[in-house]
Design a protein around this motif. Sequence first.
Motif, PDB file in Angstrom:
ATOM      1  N   SER A  44      -6.113  -5.745  -2.021  1.00 58.79           N
ATOM      2  CA  SER A  44      -4.828  -6.374  -2.331  1.00 58.79           C
ATOM      3  C   SER A  44      -4.731  -7.698  -1.570  1.00 58.79           C
ATOM      4  CB  SER A  44      -3.665  -5.453  -1.966  1.00 58.79           C
ATOM      5  OG  SER A  44      -3.702  -5.124  -0.594  1.00 58.79           O
ATOM      6  N   GLU A  73       0.818  -1.206   0.000  1.00 59.13           N
ATOM      7  CA  GLU A  73       0.000   0.000   0.000  1.00 59.13           C
ATOM      8  C   GLU A  73       0.857   1.263   0.000  1.00 59.13           C
ATOM      9  OE1 GLU A  73      -3.265  -0.305  -0.264  1.00 59.13           O
ATOM     10  OE2 GLU A  73      -3.019  -2.484  -0.230  1.00 59.13           O
ATOM     11  N   ARG A  82       1.364   0.936  -4.470  1.00 60.83           N
ATOM     12  CA  ARG A  82       0.144   1.639  -4.901  1.00 60.83           C
ATOM     13  C   ARG A  82       0.450   3.028  -5.472  1.00 60.83           C
ATOM     14  NH1 ARG A  82      -5.030   0.480  -4.310  1.00 60.83           N
ATOM     15  NH2 ARG A  82      -4.570  -1.202  -2.839  1.00 60.83           N
ATOM     16  N   PRO A  83       1.265   3.870  -4.815  1.00 63.30           N
ATOM     17  CA  PRO A  83       1.587   5.162  -5.429  1.00 63.30           C
ATOM     18  C   PRO A  83       2.353   5.020  -6.739  1.00 63.30           C
ATOM     19  CG  PRO A  83       2.393   5.053  -3.151  1.00 63.30           C
ATOM     20  CD  PRO A  83       1.815   3.735  -3.473  1.00 63.30           C
ATOM     21  N   LYS A 125      -0.286   5.567 -14.116  1.00 62.23           N
ATOM     22  CA  LYS A 125      -1.645   5.731 -14.645  1.00 62.23           C
ATOM     23  C   LYS A 125      -2.445   4.439 -14.641  1.00 62.23           C
ATOM     24  CE  LYS A 125      -0.181   9.557 -17.657  1.00 62.23           C
ATOM     25  NZ  LYS A 125       1.258   9.453 -17.387  1.00 62.23           N
ATOM     26  N   GLY A 126      -2.044   3.464 -13.832  1.00 60.21           N
ATOM     27  CA  GLY A 126      -2.805   2.230 -13.709  1.00 60.21           C
ATOM     28  C   GLY A 126      -3.900   2.366 -12.665  1.00 60.21           C
ATOM     29  N   TYR A 127      -4.906   1.474 -12.747  1.00 53.44           N
ATOM     30  CA  TYR A 127      -5.998   1.449 -11.780  1.00 53.44           C
ATOM     31  C   TYR A 127      -5.708   0.374 -10.738  1.00 53.44           C
ATOM     32  CZ  TYR A 127      -8.590   4.027 -15.402  1.00 53.44           C
ATOM     33  OH  TYR A 127      -8.984   4.945 -16.336  1.00 53.44           O
ATOM     34  N   ALA A 128      -5.082   0.746  -9.644  1.00 52.21           N
ATOM     35  CA  ALA A 128      -4.789  -0.219  -8.589  1.00 52.21           C
ATOM     36  C   ALA A 128      -6.072  -0.549  -7.841  1.00 52.21           C
ATOM     37  CB  ALA A 128      -3.743   0.340  -7.634  1.00 52.21           C
ATOM     38  N   ILE A 160       2.026   2.544  -8.978  1.00 45.99           N
ATOM     39  CA  ILE A 160       1.065   2.176 -10.016  1.00 45.99           C
ATOM     40  C   ILE A 160       0.223   3.388 -10.406  1.00 45.99           C
ATOM     41  CG2 ILE A 160      -0.914   0.716 -10.543  1.00 45.99           C
ATOM     42  CD1 ILE A 160       1.826  -0.716 -10.408  1.00 45.99           C
ATOM     43  N   ALA A 161      -0.140   4.217  -9.427  1.00 47.77           N
ATOM     44  CA  ALA A 161      -0.905   5.428  -9.729  1.00 47.77           C
ATOM     45  C   ALA A 161      -0.093   6.372 -10.611  1.00 47.77           C
ATOM     46  CB  ALA A 161      -1.315   6.127  -8.427  1.00 47.77           C
ATOM     47  N   TYR A 162       1.212   6.487 -10.342  1.00 48.61           N
ATOM     48  CA  TYR A 162       2.068   7.349 -11.173  1.00 48.61           C
ATOM     49  C   TYR A 162       2.108   6.838 -12.614  1.00 48.61           C
ATOM     50  CZ  TYR A 162       6.197   9.749 -12.938  1.00 48.61           C
ATOM     51  OH  TYR A 162       7.044  10.499 -13.702  1.00 48.61           O
TER      52      TYR A 162
END
Length: 276
Positions: free
Chosen positions: A145, A127, A131-132, A138-141, A134-136
């Motif tokens: 989990s 987390e 998670r950050p 541009k994925g949808y986490a 994947i967000a960078y």
Amino acid sequence: MIEIVAVSTGLSEDSTTTRLAQRMLASTEGAFAARGAEVTTTHINVRTLAKALVDLTVSGFPARELEEAFAAVKRASAVITVAPVYKAAPAGIHTLFWQLIDDASLAGTPVLLGGTGGTPRHSLAAESTLRPMIAYLKGYALPTSVFAATDDWGGGEQAGLDRRITQATDELAELALALNPAAVGTQQDTVAEAASGARLTGTSATGAPQAEGSAVEASATDSDAYARDIPYAGPAEESGRSAITPRGLGDRAREERGRDEFDPASVTPFSALLGG
């Protein structure tokens, strides 16, 4: 056709990280199959790419096997990433893989996070770190989990690992199909019928049947910007059908993956930023 790609970092021949990734991959494949989607799967073990990752870091030239791994992630409809956790952080070689991949490679792609560690105290490592990242990219986490500590491998209902995997992979399949409705023939046919003016009967947000000529029928026309005939990707059973998924969202995401952020045509001139 749905392509699922698992990226894991098993640091030994029979690591728990590899086993967890394989179980999550098999469960995801079953979740898609249960929804009528044909799938192909690819499992990338970052351990085999260790030298290529270090070489790319210091030389700037990717090896062919690393380029193939990056390409597999870029074309994936859904991604699973599983990392071993040491000292409250995912293994560095795993995060290095995501640090070196193209920035838009995960644009619009659902991503399921997973991790392994000695104790549940490491369960938030994914987390706080993955998670950050994947967000960078541009994925949808997914909000759910999967973490497996040593005690989870004892089996039986007490551990509940299989139950957690099933819940998370079901969410992954629902979101991926919402973004790629053409992967299932029935959904594609329903949208085609709506576009041609055919009458539809559906269900309301509470699951109750809707009569012909209802709001659900009217919402499935081309004039509506939302695809209400696509199932909501959330876990609540009462959600039924939803209007949250804009039509063409998956297509726009795939276009984003192929966009070059350093293309001069897409860069705002410095003079425009200054207002000149």
